[in-house]
Design a protein around this motif. Structure first.
Motif, PDB file in Angstrom:
ATOM      1  N   MET A 285       0.843  -1.195   0.000  1.00  0.00           N
ATOM      2  CA  MET A 285       0.000   0.000   0.000  1.00  0.00           C
ATOM      3  C   MET A 285       0.876   1.242   0.000  1.00  0.00           C
ATOM      4  O   MET A 285       1.889   1.306   0.694  1.00  0.00           O
ATOM      5  N   LEU A 286       0.463   2.232  -0.773  1.00  0.00           N
ATOM      6  CA  LEU A 286       1.208   3.477  -0.841  1.00  0.00           C
ATOM      7  C   LEU A 286       0.742   4.454   0.238  1.00  0.00           C
ATOM      8  O   LEU A 286      -0.456   4.601   0.471  1.00  0.00           O
ATOM      9  N   GLU A 287       1.687   5.100   0.871  1.00  0.00           N
ATOM     10  CA  GLU A 287       1.353   6.237   1.711  1.00  0.00           C
ATOM     11  C   GLU A 287       1.048   7.426   0.807  1.00  0.00           C
ATOM     12  O   GLU A 287       1.665   7.589  -0.242  1.00  0.00           O
ATOM     13  N   ARG A 288       0.106   8.249   1.227  1.00  0.00           N
ATOM     14  CA  ARG A 288      -0.183   9.440   0.442  1.00  0.00           C
ATOM     15  C   ARG A 288       0.951  10.444   0.646  1.00  0.00           C
ATOM     16  O   ARG A 288       1.253  10.857   1.752  1.00  0.00           O
ATOM     17  N   ARG A 289       1.611  10.803  -0.418  1.00  0.00           N
ATOM     18  CA  ARG A 289       2.731  11.737  -0.377  1.00  0.00           C
ATOM     19  C   ARG A 289       2.516  12.840  -1.402  1.00  0.00           C
ATOM     20  O   ARG A 289       1.726  12.713  -2.325  1.00  0.00           O
ATOM     21  N   ASP A 290       3.272  13.918  -1.243  1.00  0.00           N
ATOM     22  CA  ASP A 290       3.188  15.027  -2.180  1.00  0.00           C
ATOM     23  C   ASP A 290       4.266  14.984  -3.248  1.00  0.00           C
ATOM     24  O   ASP A 290       4.214  15.743  -4.208  1.00  0.00           O
ATOM     25  N   ASP A 291       5.265  14.108  -3.074  1.00  0.00           N
ATOM     26  CA  ASP A 291       6.340  14.087  -4.063  1.00  0.00           C
ATOM     27  C   ASP A 291       6.671  12.657  -4.447  1.00  0.00           C
ATOM     28  O   ASP A 291       6.654  11.733  -3.630  1.00  0.00           O
ATOM     29  N   TYR A 292       6.982  12.485  -5.723  1.00  0.00           N
ATOM     30  CA  TYR A 292       7.268  11.168  -6.283  1.00  0.00           C
ATOM     31  C   TYR A 292       8.560  10.587  -5.728  1.00  0.00           C
ATOM     32  O   TYR A 292       8.646   9.389  -5.430  1.00  0.00           O
ATOM     33  N   ARG A 293       9.581  11.415  -5.585  1.00  0.00           N
ATOM     34  CA  ARG A 293      10.901  10.910  -5.211  1.00  0.00           C
ATOM     35  C   ARG A 293      10.867  10.174  -3.880  1.00  0.00           C
ATOM     36  O   ARG A 293      11.382   9.060  -3.767  1.00  0.00           O
ATOM     37  N   SER A 294      10.272  10.754  -2.871  1.00  0.00           N
ATOM     38  CA  SER A 294      10.221  10.091  -1.563  1.00  0.00           C
ATOM     39  C   SER A 294       9.280   8.889  -1.596  1.00  0.00           C
ATOM     40  O   SER A 294       9.495   7.892  -0.907  1.00  0.00           O
ATOM     41  N   LEU A 295       8.231   8.983  -2.405  1.00  0.00           N
ATOM     42  CA  LEU A 295       7.305   7.860  -2.544  1.00  0.00           C
ATOM     43  C   LEU A 295       8.038   6.634  -3.077  1.00  0.00           C
ATOM     44  O   LEU A 295       7.883   5.524  -2.562  1.00  0.00           O
ATOM     45  N   TYR A 296       8.836   6.833  -4.114  1.00  0.00           N
ATOM     46  CA  TYR A 296       9.584   5.721  -4.705  1.00  0.00           C
ATOM     47  C   TYR A 296      10.673   5.229  -3.752  1.00  0.00           C
ATOM     48  O   TYR A 296      10.855   4.024  -3.565  1.00  0.00           O
ATOM     49  N   ARG A 297      11.386   6.161  -3.132  1.00  0.00           N
ATOM     50  CA  ARG A 297      12.524   5.811  -2.273  1.00  0.00           C
ATOM     51  C   ARG A 297      12.093   5.001  -1.056  1.00  0.00           C
ATOM     52  O   ARG A 297      12.767   4.034  -0.676  1.00  0.00           O
ATOM     53  N   ASP A 298      10.965   5.330  -0.453  1.00  0.00           N
ATOM     54  CA  ASP A 298      10.588   4.744   0.828  1.00  0.00           C
ATOM     55  C   ASP A 298       9.668   3.537   0.718  1.00  0.00           C
ATOM     56  O   ASP A 298       9.385   2.884   1.717  1.00  0.00           O
ATOM     57  N   PHE A 299       9.178   3.245  -0.486  1.00  0.00           N
ATOM     58  CA  PHE A 299       8.230   2.133  -0.615  1.00  0.00           C
ATOM     59  C   PHE A 299       8.916   0.785  -0.376  1.00  0.00           C
ATOM     60  O   PHE A 299      10.016   0.541  -0.861  1.00  0.00           O
TER      61      PHE A 299
ATOM     62  N   VAL B  63      -1.952   1.101  -9.081  1.00  0.00           N
ATOM     63  CA  VAL B  63      -3.362   1.472  -9.052  1.00  0.00           C
ATOM     64  C   VAL B  63      -3.575   2.686  -8.158  1.00  0.00           C
ATOM     65  O   VAL B  63      -4.250   3.657  -8.536  1.00  0.00           O
ATOM     66  N   GLN B  64      -2.998   2.647  -6.959  1.00  0.00           N
ATOM     67  CA  GLN B  64      -3.197   3.771  -6.042  1.00  0.00           C
ATOM     68  C   GLN B  64      -2.600   5.060  -6.607  1.00  0.00           C
ATOM     69  O   GLN B  64      -3.175   6.137  -6.467  1.00  0.00           O
ATOM     70  N   MET B  65      -1.458   4.943  -7.242  1.00  0.00           N
ATOM     71  CA  MET B  65      -0.816   6.117  -7.832  1.00  0.00           C
ATOM     72  C   MET B  65      -1.652   6.662  -8.993  1.00  0.00           C
ATOM     73  O   MET B  65      -1.936   7.859  -9.073  1.00  0.00           O
ATOM     74  N   ALA B  66      -2.073   5.789  -9.903  1.00  0.00           N
ATOM     75  CA  ALA B  66      -2.780   6.231 -11.103  1.00  0.00           C
ATOM     76  C   ALA B  66      -4.161   6.791 -10.793  1.00  0.00           C
ATOM     77  O   ALA B  66      -4.640   7.692 -11.490  1.00  0.00           O
ATOM     78  N   TYR B  67      -4.818   6.283  -9.747  1.00  0.00           N
ATOM     79  CA  TYR B  67      -6.137   6.785  -9.368  1.00  0.00           C
ATOM     80  C   TYR B  67      -6.059   7.837  -8.266  1.00  0.00           C
ATOM     81  O   TYR B  67      -7.024   8.045  -7.534  1.00  0.00           O
ATOM     82  N   GLU B  68      -4.897   8.509  -8.182  1.00  0.00           N
ATOM     83  CA  GLU B  68      -4.733   9.617  -7.236  1.00  0.00           C
ATOM     84  C   GLU B  68      -5.014   9.176  -5.796  1.00  0.00           C
ATOM     85  O   GLU B  68      -5.837   9.733  -5.088  1.00  0.00           O
ATOM     86  N   PHE B  69      -4.302   8.116  -5.406  1.00  0.00           N
ATOM     87  CA  PHE B  69      -4.323   7.597  -4.039  1.00  0.00           C
ATOM     88  C   PHE B  69      -5.698   7.063  -3.630  1.00  0.00           C
ATOM     89  O   PHE B  69      -6.308   7.504  -2.657  1.00  0.00           O
TER      90      PHE B  69
ATOM     91  N   CYS C 238       0.785  10.283 -12.090  1.00  0.00           N
ATOM     92  CA  CYS C 238      -0.057  10.734 -10.988  1.00  0.00           C
ATOM     93  C   CYS C 238       0.014  12.258 -10.972  1.00  0.00           C
ATOM     94  O   CYS C 238       0.946  12.839 -10.409  1.00  0.00           O
ATOM     95  N   ALA C 239      -0.954  12.881 -11.621  1.00  0.00           N
ATOM     96  CA  ALA C 239      -0.922  14.336 -11.760  1.00  0.00           C
ATOM     97  C   ALA C 239      -0.906  15.034 -10.410  1.00  0.00           C
ATOM     98  O   ALA C 239      -0.332  16.114 -10.263  1.00  0.00           O
TER      99      ALA C 239
END
Length: 547
Positions: free
Chosen positions: A1-15, A216-222, A347-348
């Motif tokens: 599951m993805l945490e809701r984040r405001d930036d892609y870089r930390s989202l990718y790094r911490d997953f 899925v979570q990324m493409a559908y805006e969390f 993920c716009a």
């Protein structure tokens, strides 16, 4: 599951992946929610002329348990292949989950398939039983005797006596203990489209559902958010409809809409979106381009969309911009294959969105552009899109095809056969299948962007762009065009269409030949079958050159 984040870089790094030691799609989708919130809505069955029927998670769990008991009574057990030849419906979901709970393998097939296509897939998979409706049963009746492993059908809505779907569900216990399956146990066999050879059965494990979740979570805006509701016109027999929309939505507690449409119709789709206040939609590029034909969408419809996702082929800048303007949301494009799906995405909401690109690498996956030796190439260099193994969303094998499975890999890279290029910001542009890429005067040209530009012309409904052999340029771009109603083909219109592309793309990408056709051949997943036109263009060229 993805945490809701405001930036892609930390989202990718911490997953980090969390894959449990035991996992079953059937219990994870239905029973988990039935225990937590049994009255929660799982499915809505859309009716044009009335309120939709509703199925709760509690009822979904109970009905899939009962059908699992019915299948077990029919002799279906672990590892058996069960075909699903059904439209979007409650019964389709119930049957899927029952098969998973049994430890059997679901083989979804499109009702649009002809008898020969069905027989090939049923024979190849060694299907033991089919769950279908009256239309599917009529197709299967003539070939059942030629399939030694086949042991009959369960028919929905045909009052088929003891083999009627509803009677079987009503006649068996709603209590069932699912098979103890692990994440790597097989759950699903989806056949490839067969655009580059005979269709192959890609065997997918139970973990494939978990593997889809970050994308899925990324493409559908969390996903999920309060009020979310999922719909797709894509057939649930396709990986796009099943794994990009239906099953992940249900797993995340988001209700999904079932709607029976024989073919995609823009007006019908818009009425559904408005009437049900759909919030999340997976709409393939061809369907989005067809929506362009609907006039004044904003003035006639009040849409509640918050996310629109698209995949299956390149979307293109023209349709990207149109979707933003007409539907009021930025389309999030993503990429994958049946064998390893949803590994690149947009993920716009966190700034990962660029017209003409399919996005960046989804958290949890490793994707590269490689050369023929399996070596990653520099940014800006065209190569083949590849995914590193192991990966939770990756297939197990091609069914009974060890050599084809072996050829799919170069070292630890799963090759896709798709050409792409990555820019310095990490965005990947999709060119097309290896065979689709056009080589003209030294340029490598992807057909998707040309087709997208063509459909922006006021007269063009659908288009296919292919390479036609040419002595001087190796190939020229040739376009096959279906016109909108009210337009007639002429040399003047063909010239205008060519100029339209040249002015918007470049001097090397515009079609030097435009031919008008009455219809566009599409796969069951809605992709243009360019191979048909490519072969036609090659025959034309050979008649001129004599080669």
């Amino acid at each position: 599951m993805l945490e809701r984040r405001d930036d892609y870089r930390s989202l990718y790094r911490d997953f980090r992946w969390t894959i449990p030691g035991r996992f079953n799609i059937g219990t994870a989708v239905a029973d988990r929610w039935a225990a937590l919130d049994p009255d929660r809505t799982a499915l809505l069955d859309y009716r044009i002329d009335g309120a939709p029927d509703r199925l709760s998670y509690g009822a979904l769990a109970a009905r899939s348990n009962a059908f699992a008991n019915a299948l077990r009574a029919r002799g279906i057990g672990r590892g058996d292949r069960v075909a699903l030849l059904l439209p979007q419906s409650f019964e389709t979901v119930v049957a899927h989950l029952a098969i998973y709970k049994l430890g059997a393998i679901a083989v979804p097939l499109a009702l649009l398939f002809g008898v020969e296509a069905l027989e090939y897939r049923l024979q190849t998979a060694g299907v033991k039983l089919a769950v279908t409706n009256a239309a599917g049963a009529a197709k299967l009746a003539g070939i059942a005797g030629r399939m030694p492993a086949f042991d009959g059908m369960v028919v929905v809505g045909a009052d088929a006596g003891r083999d009627d779907f509803d009677r079987l569900v009503a006649g068996h216990s709603p209590d069932f203990v699912a098979e103890d399956t692990g994440p790597d146990d097989p759950a699903l066999m989806i056949f490839t489209s067969g655009t580059t050879g005979p269709p192959k059965g890609a065997l997918l494990p139970h973990r494939v559902l978990l593997g889809h979740l970050p994308g899925v979570q990324m493409a559908y805006e969390f996903l999920p958010r309060p009020g979310d509701l999922m719909w797709t016109p894509a057939d649930w027999a396709w990986a796009g409809g099943l794994l990009n929309a239906l099953l992940p939505a249900l797993y995340l507690g988001v209700p999904a809409v079932a709607a029976r449409f024989e073919k995609f119709d823009p007006e019908t789709a818009l009425v559904l979106l408005e009437k049900l206040a759909v919030r999340n939609a997976f709409i393939p590029p061809t369907a989005l381009r067809m929506l362009k034909s609907a006039p004044d969408i904003g003035g006639r419809f009040r849409l509640a969309l918050r996310s629109v996702c698209t995949a299956g082929e390149a979307l293109g800048r023209e349709t990207y911009d149109w979707t933003k303007a007409a539907l009021g949301v930025t389309p999030n494009e993503f990429y994958g294959q049946t064998e390893c799906n949803l590994v690149l995405g947009s993920c716009a909401g966190i700034g990962v969105s660029r017209a003409g690109a399919i996005g960046k690498v989804v958290p949890g996956h490793r994707v590269a552009i490689i050369d023929g030796e399996g070596r990653p190439v520099r940014s800006g260099t065209v190569g083949q899109i590849a995914v590193a193994r192991p990966d939770p969303v990756m297939f197990l094998e091609y069914w009974q095809s060890p050599e084809a499975t072996r050829r799919k890999f170069v070292g630890d890279w799963m090759t896709t056969g798709d050409q792409g290029v990555e820019d310095e910001d990490g965005y990947v542009q999709f060119f097309g299948r290896d065979d689709d890429v056009i080589t003209s005067a030294g340029f490598r040209i992807g057909p998707g962007e040309i087709e997208d530009c063509l459909t922006g012309h006021p007269a063009v409904a659908l288009a296919a762009a292919v390479g036609k052999p040419d002595v001087l340029r190796t190939e020229i771009v040739k376009a096959y065009v279906v016109l909108k109603e009210g337009f007639a083909g002429s040399p003047e219109l063909a010239g205008g269409i060519s100029r339209w592309v040249r002015e918007r793309l470049s001097a090397h990408e515009y079609p030097r030949e435009v031919e008008f056709v009455d219809s566009m051949p599409l796969t069951t997943t809605g992709k243009v079958i360019r191979r048909i036109f490519r072969e036609r263009a090659r025959r034309e060229a050979s008649q001129v050159t004599g080669v």
